[in-house]
Scaffold this motif. Structure first.
Motif, short mmCIF file in Angstrom:
data_model
loop_
_atom_site.label_atom_id
_atom_site.label_comp_id
_atom_site.label_asym_id
_atom_site.label_seq_id
_atom_site.Cartn_x
_atom_site.Cartn_y
_atom_site.Cartn_z
N GLY A 265 -3.89 5.63 -1.38
CA GLY A 265 -4.11 6.37 -2.61
C GLY A 265 -3.24 5.85 -3.75
N ALA A 266 -3.51 6.40 -4.95
CA ALA A 266 -2.71 6.02 -6.11
C ALA A 266 -1.43 6.84 -6.19
CB ALA A 266 -3.53 6.20 -7.38
N THR A 267 -1.51 8.07 -5.72
CA THR A 267 -0.34 8.97 -5.71
C THR A 267 -0.34 9.76 -4.41
OG1 THR A 267 -1.55 10.76 -6.81
CG2 THR A 267 -0.36 9.20 -8.23
N CYS A 268 0.78 10.50 -4.20
CA CYS A 268 0.90 11.36 -3.03
C CYS A 268 0.98 12.81 -3.49
CB CYS A 268 2.14 11.03 -2.21
SG CYS A 268 2.13 9.39 -1.45
N ALA A 269 0.06 13.63 -3.02
CA ALA A 269 0.09 15.05 -3.36
C ALA A 269 1.25 15.73 -2.65
CB ALA A 269 -1.23 15.70 -2.96
N THR B 6 7.64 9.12 0.89
CA THR B 6 6.66 8.08 0.55
C THR B 6 7.33 6.72 0.59
OG1 THR B 6 7.13 8.13 -1.84
CG2 THR B 6 5.49 9.70 -1.01
N THR C 14 -2.81 6.81 3.61
CA THR C 14 -2.48 5.57 2.90
C THR C 14 -3.60 5.19 1.94
OG1 THR C 14 -3.51 4.17 4.59
CG2 THR C 14 -1.19 4.74 4.90
N THR D 264 0.84 -1.19 0.00
CA THR D 264 0.00 0.00 0.00
C THR D 264 0.88 1.25 0.00
OG1 THR D 264 -1.68 -1.19 1.27
CG2 THR D 264 -1.83 1.21 1.25
N LEU D 265 0.49 2.25 -0.76
CA LEU D 265 1.24 3.50 -0.81
C LEU D 265 1.02 4.29 0.47
CD1 LEU D 265 3.01 5.48 -2.44
CD2 LEU D 265 0.89 6.49 -3.35
N CYS E 269 1.84 7.90 2.34
CA CYS E 269 2.24 9.29 2.14
C CYS E 269 2.38 9.96 3.50
CB CYS E 269 1.19 10.04 1.31
SG CYS E 269 0.74 9.23 -0.24
#
Length: 733
Positions: free
Chosen positions: A224-228, A194, A222, A174-175, A177
């Motif tokens: 998400g597809a990306t981290c802003a 990240t 956690t 899992t991503l 951030c």
């Protein structure tokens, strides 16, 4: 910007402590008072403990900003005839920030440093800013890694500006951030790193952005597809915690001396100030540091500490995270149950050009209780230090210690107590080089590992230093010193004790060119004891560039063993003084000792062989080493004293003006014509006599009793170690 421990250590070694904003405060009272009209030492520290951002230009306790310092918060102690006092009823002075406390010397011919009389059970407690707020309990989803939690584990206080964080999320990769918002009111919640969690959902990462000092808010998002790049208010984090970032403190004392309980042999200026140290009594169980307690970085430079008592660390106690760097220091008369001078919980010690002497009660003067290392250290390093007259061992050490160029003599229990589970292994990282180790060693391994083999030492056989470069002490180690500070009468002792300030404490031991050495043969090829016997051609065992006195080493290509390097005199010594009436009289030892370590060499039966009136050409045969004149005076006569160890000048009549003469003397070094020194069998003493018979001005060099007079200026203990005092008398040309 906050400090990492590594960067703090680099700054410490450079003797430089940078600050974003720094102030200078001048202490104007020796009393331990707090009022609006004077600024005491305690008041000055209290003032500078105020964070720089909110520190006022003046403070109600009487202290004010004297000016902005360029590199460090500085407290200046002007020299006063009275002692600065730390009262017993007020306890230690807490230092919560980085400060340099610097003394201004007196303007006397022999300058003295300002001094602090420690009446309290401890003088200074250096443990950084108070960390009272617990910022949360253990949280599985998001927490500071314990390795980064430099406060109490779990309180989320850290001095690490790039801390590690850990947490858990749903199983699978899992991503994660991670965001942080600094303490500034306009700070943004920015992405700091990240990572992908492992298959069970655990993750760990380190911030890639330095944290600001103060309270920082850390958030994790956690899944998400990306981290802003920034955490916006519309996004709800999985977890939020607070983290406090503080600066490690680095405190330096320079040119300030201290007196605590049990101190003895006080210098004259302290006695004149009516400093009467109390007896120490039994240390309070659990007490730590009789003068200094530190869990931060403590630096001592050109400091002498006499006295102090605690259960651990009679003078200095260094806690788990502390660092001690002491250079040109003297630690005397400490009393403790363990570590009478210094107690280190871990390896974070840099001790150089120091004297550790006459510390009492403990099983060791310096104790390093653990082999573990403070962050930023690969070993504790002790070099160019003299240990003598301590109860117990001089040193008790574990793994990860390097000892180099030490002189360890006459300590009651022995020299070094080794401990640790793997001293027989290279990983123990214990090294001993170029040292005089007199007294037993305990805890030595059955065999030293080859990579760590002690080398170039003169040691007791119990130390088992078996490398061929080592020698075993033959028993004739310390010579008996004469009243003139030379060891002329002793033909066997390899070290001459020197007590330059006449306080009854030997300051160091000088290696000797023994009078029994054979001319024409390199002393290193004879059993000359310690001279030219140090490391040669090796990097790991190399001698320090200078000795305990900051004199250069290796003049002969190899260094001498021990804390002191033998210093040759230059081609001549300048001597001389005013003459009013009668005669100017001087010992040769007084001429030679100042500025060098050479000793007079006279033939046997010198009082009958050497003529009273100095000849103007060298003699031969058995009288070859008798003094003679290479330049005769024109207005008087130069004769030898009855024992031939001194000379006197007597004018033919009163005169105004000058008379000059030069005496050639043989020394124990010059007679050998050692290849390391300019080729000369004598040393020249050039004397210029100034006569002012009508002025009535009587100089130190004129005698009323007709005896030989040592007119050397006496220097203080701290100065002796650091060469920061002004010497009077003969000086090298």
């Amino acid at each position: 910007m906050p400090w990492s421990r590594g960067s703090l250590l680099v700054a410490l070694l450079a003797l430089h402590i940078p600050f974003a904003k720094a102030d200078t405060v001048i202490v104007d009272t020796t009393a331990d008072d707090s009022n609006a009209s004077t600024c005491s030492l305690r008041d000055a520290v209290t003032y500078l403990n105020i964070p720089a951002a909110t520190r006022p230009a003046s403070h109600g306790n009487g202290c004010a900003r004297e000016g902005e310092a360029t590199t460090a918060n500085i407290i200046t102690l002007p020299y006063k005839a009275a002692a600065y006092v730390i009262d017993a009823g007020k306890g230690p002075i807490d230092i919560d920030t980085s400060i340099v406390i610097h003394g201004e010397e007196s303007t006397a011919k022999v300058p003295a440093s300002p001094f602090v009389w420690v009446k309290a059970s401890q003088a200074f407690r250096i443990d950084g800013p108070p960390l009272t707020e617990n910022l949360g309990s253990v949280d599985a989803q998001l927490d500071m890694d314990p390795a980064s939690d430099t406060g109490t584990i779990g309180d989320r206080h850290t001095s690490t500006v790039l801390p590690y964080f850990t947490g858990t999320t749903v199983a699978g990769e899992t991503l994660v951030c991670l965001y942080a918002k600094g303490p500034a009111t306009d700070a943004k919640n920015l992405l700091i790193n990240t990572v992908l969690s492992d298959p069970v959902g655990a993750w760990s990462l380190r911030s890639s952005v330095p944290f600001d000092t103060g309270i920082n808010v850390v958030s994790v998002v956690t899944g998400g597809a990306t981290c802003a790049a920034e955490l916006l208010p519309a996004v709800t984090p999985d977890r939020i915690i607070k983290v406090s970032v503080y600066e490690d403190s680095a405190v330096k004392f320079s040119m300030v001396d201290f007196v605590g309980c049990g101190a003895s042999n006080l210098p004259a200026h302290m006695v004149s100030a009516n400093v009467i140290p109390a007896a120490c009594g039994t240390p309070v169980p659990g007490s730590k540091g009789g003068v200094f307690y530190t869990n931060e970085t403590l630096e001592l430079e050109s400091v002498a500490v006499r006295g102090g008592s605690a259960d651990k660390g009679g003078i200095i106690y260094v806690d788990d995270e502390g660092i001690l760097n002491a250079a040109s220091a003297a630690l005397l008369n400490g009393h403790a149950n363990s570590g009478s001078a210094i107690y280190m919980e871990r390896n974070g010690l840099l001790l150089s050009r120091a004297l550790i002497a006459e510390n009492r009660d403990a099983a060791e003067a310096v104790m390093i209780a653990s082999g573990s290392l403070v962050s930023g250290f690969s070993s504790s390093n002790i070099e160019n230090v003299t240990f003598h007259g301590n109860d117990g061992y001089a040193l008790a050490v574990n793994e990860n210690v390097k000892l180099n160029a030490l002189t360890i003599i006459d300590n009651v229990a022995g020299a070094i107590a080794f401990s640790g589970t793997d001293l027989a292994l290279e990983a123990s990282n214990v090294h001993v080089y170029n040292s005089v180790v007199s007294g037993i060693c305990s805890g030595v391994p059955a065999a030293w590992p080859t990579a760590n083999a002690p080398k170039f030492n003169m040691a007791n056989s119990s130390c088992q230093f078996v490398d061929p470069s080592n020698t075993v002490n033959n028993g004739n180690l310390v010579a008996v010193a004469d009243a003139d500070k030379s060891c002329y009468e002793d033909t066997a002792g390899m070290l001459c004790p020197r007590d330059f300030d006449d306080d009854g404490v030997t300051d160091f031991y000088v290696p000797r060119y023994l009078p029994t050495l054979v001319p024409g043969v390199d002393p290193a090829d004879q059993f000359s004891g310690l001279i030219n016997k140090g490391s040669i051609g090796e990097i790991m065992s190399a001698c320090p560039g200078q000795d305990q006195r900051t004199s250069n080493r290796g003049q002969a290509g190899r260094c001498d063993i021990g804390a002191i390097e033998f210093q040759f005199i230059n081609e001549r010594v300048n001597a001389g003084n005013f003459l009013v009436t009668g005669r100017f009289e001087q010992t040769f030892a007084a001429d030679l000792v100042e500025g060098s370590d050479e000793e007079l060499y006279l033939p046997a039966n010198a009082s009958t062989i050497c003529p009273v009136i100095l000849p103007t050409a060298p003699l031969t045969g058995v009288a070859e080493s008798c003094p003679w004149l290479s330049q005769a005076p024109s207005k008087g006569v130069v004769k030898l004293t009855a024992d031939r160890k001194g000379y006197f000048y007597q004018s033919y009549s009163d005169f105004h003006g000058f008379d000059t003469f030069r005496i050639e003397v043989t020394t124990t070094a010059s007679r050998l014509n050692d290849y390391s020194h300019p080729a000369s069998r004598t040393r020249g003493i050039l004397a210029t006599i100034s006569s002012e018979p009508e002025s009535g001005a009587v100089s130190d060099g004129v005698l009323d009793d007709g005896g030989a007079f040592d007119w050397l200026g006496l220097i203080g203990l701290g100065a002796l170690l650091s060469h920061r005092r002004i010497r009077r008398g003969a000086s090298r040309a």
